[in-house]
Design a protein around this motif. Structure first.
Motif, PDB file in Angstrom:
ATOM      1  N   TRP A  45       0.979  -1.667  -0.135  1.00 53.96           N
ATOM      2  CA  TRP A  45       0.335  -0.537  -0.136  1.00 53.96           C
ATOM      3  C   TRP A  45       1.049   1.590   0.279  1.00 53.96           C
ATOM      4  O   TRP A  45       0.353   2.375  -1.012  1.00 53.96           O
ATOM      5  N   ASP A  48       2.752   1.947  -3.625  1.00 53.01           N
ATOM      6  CA  ASP A  48       1.589   1.949  -4.359  1.00 53.01           C
ATOM      7  C   ASP A  48       1.306   0.826  -5.767  1.00 53.01           C
ATOM      8  O   ASP A  48       1.688   0.916  -6.894  1.00 53.01           O
ATOM      9  N   SER A  49       2.231  -0.053  -4.447  1.00 57.26           N
ATOM     10  CA  SER A  49       2.114  -1.525  -6.019  1.00 57.26           C
ATOM     11  C   SER A  49       1.470  -2.050  -6.460  1.00 57.26           C
ATOM     12  O   SER A  49       0.055  -1.981  -5.836  1.00 57.26           O
ATOM     13  N   ASP A  50       1.419  -2.162  -7.288  1.00 59.22           N
ATOM     14  CA  ASP A  50      -0.219  -2.986  -8.237  1.00 59.22           C
ATOM     15  C   ASP A  50       0.038  -4.839  -8.272  1.00 59.22           C
ATOM     16  O   ASP A  50      -1.439  -5.020  -8.558  1.00 59.22           O
ATOM     17  N   ARG A  51       0.061  -5.156  -6.822  1.00 59.04           N
ATOM     18  CA  ARG A  51       0.212  -6.261  -6.612  1.00 59.04           C
ATOM     19  C   ARG A  51      -0.980  -6.275  -5.306  1.00 59.04           C
ATOM     20  O   ARG A  51      -1.302  -6.944  -4.949  1.00 59.04           O
ATOM     21  N   TYR A  52      -1.023  -4.909  -4.484  1.00 57.49           N
ATOM     22  CA  TYR A  52      -2.008  -4.444  -3.431  1.00 57.49           C
ATOM     23  C   TYR A  52      -4.106  -4.600  -4.306  1.00 57.49           C
ATOM     24  O   TYR A  52      -3.766  -3.904  -4.938  1.00 57.49           O
ATOM     25  N   SER A  54      -4.189  -7.645  -5.133  1.00 55.36           N
ATOM     26  CA  SER A  54      -4.589  -8.595  -6.234  1.00 55.36           C
ATOM     27  C   SER A  54      -4.220  -9.820  -5.450  1.00 55.36           C
ATOM     28  O   SER A  54      -3.968 -10.625  -4.777  1.00 55.36           O
TER      29      SER A  54
END
Length: 76
Positions: A45, A48-52, A54
């Motif tokens: 978080w 600002d990861s795109d894995r958050y 997912s």
């Protein structure tokens, strides 16, 4: 991915959404693993990861047995 020692894996979650809300619903992990996963989700978080948020497989590793990752795991 091939791990040199299955002893290093102490637990696994086959598929979970990486959010705080889903973490509370996750069963079969120890309090320590829950804390470590909570900290990992917070880092996703914060960065600002795109894995958050997912769906991911989560492996819990025993670092005391000498297993470390030389680089981040990247899904291709």
């Amino acid at each position: 991915m091939v791990l040199s020692s299955s002893v290093a894996i102490t637990n696994a979650i086959e598929s979970t959404e990486l959010t705080e809300g889903t973490l509370e619903e996750t069963a079969n992990i120890s309090p320590t693993q829950r804390r470590e996963l909570r900290e990992g989700i917070a880092k996703l978080w914060d960065h600002d990861s795109d894995r958050y948020g997912s769906e991911q497989k989560v492996l819990f590793l025993d670092l005391e047995c000498g297993f470390t990752l030389k680089q981040s795991i990247v899904e291709e």
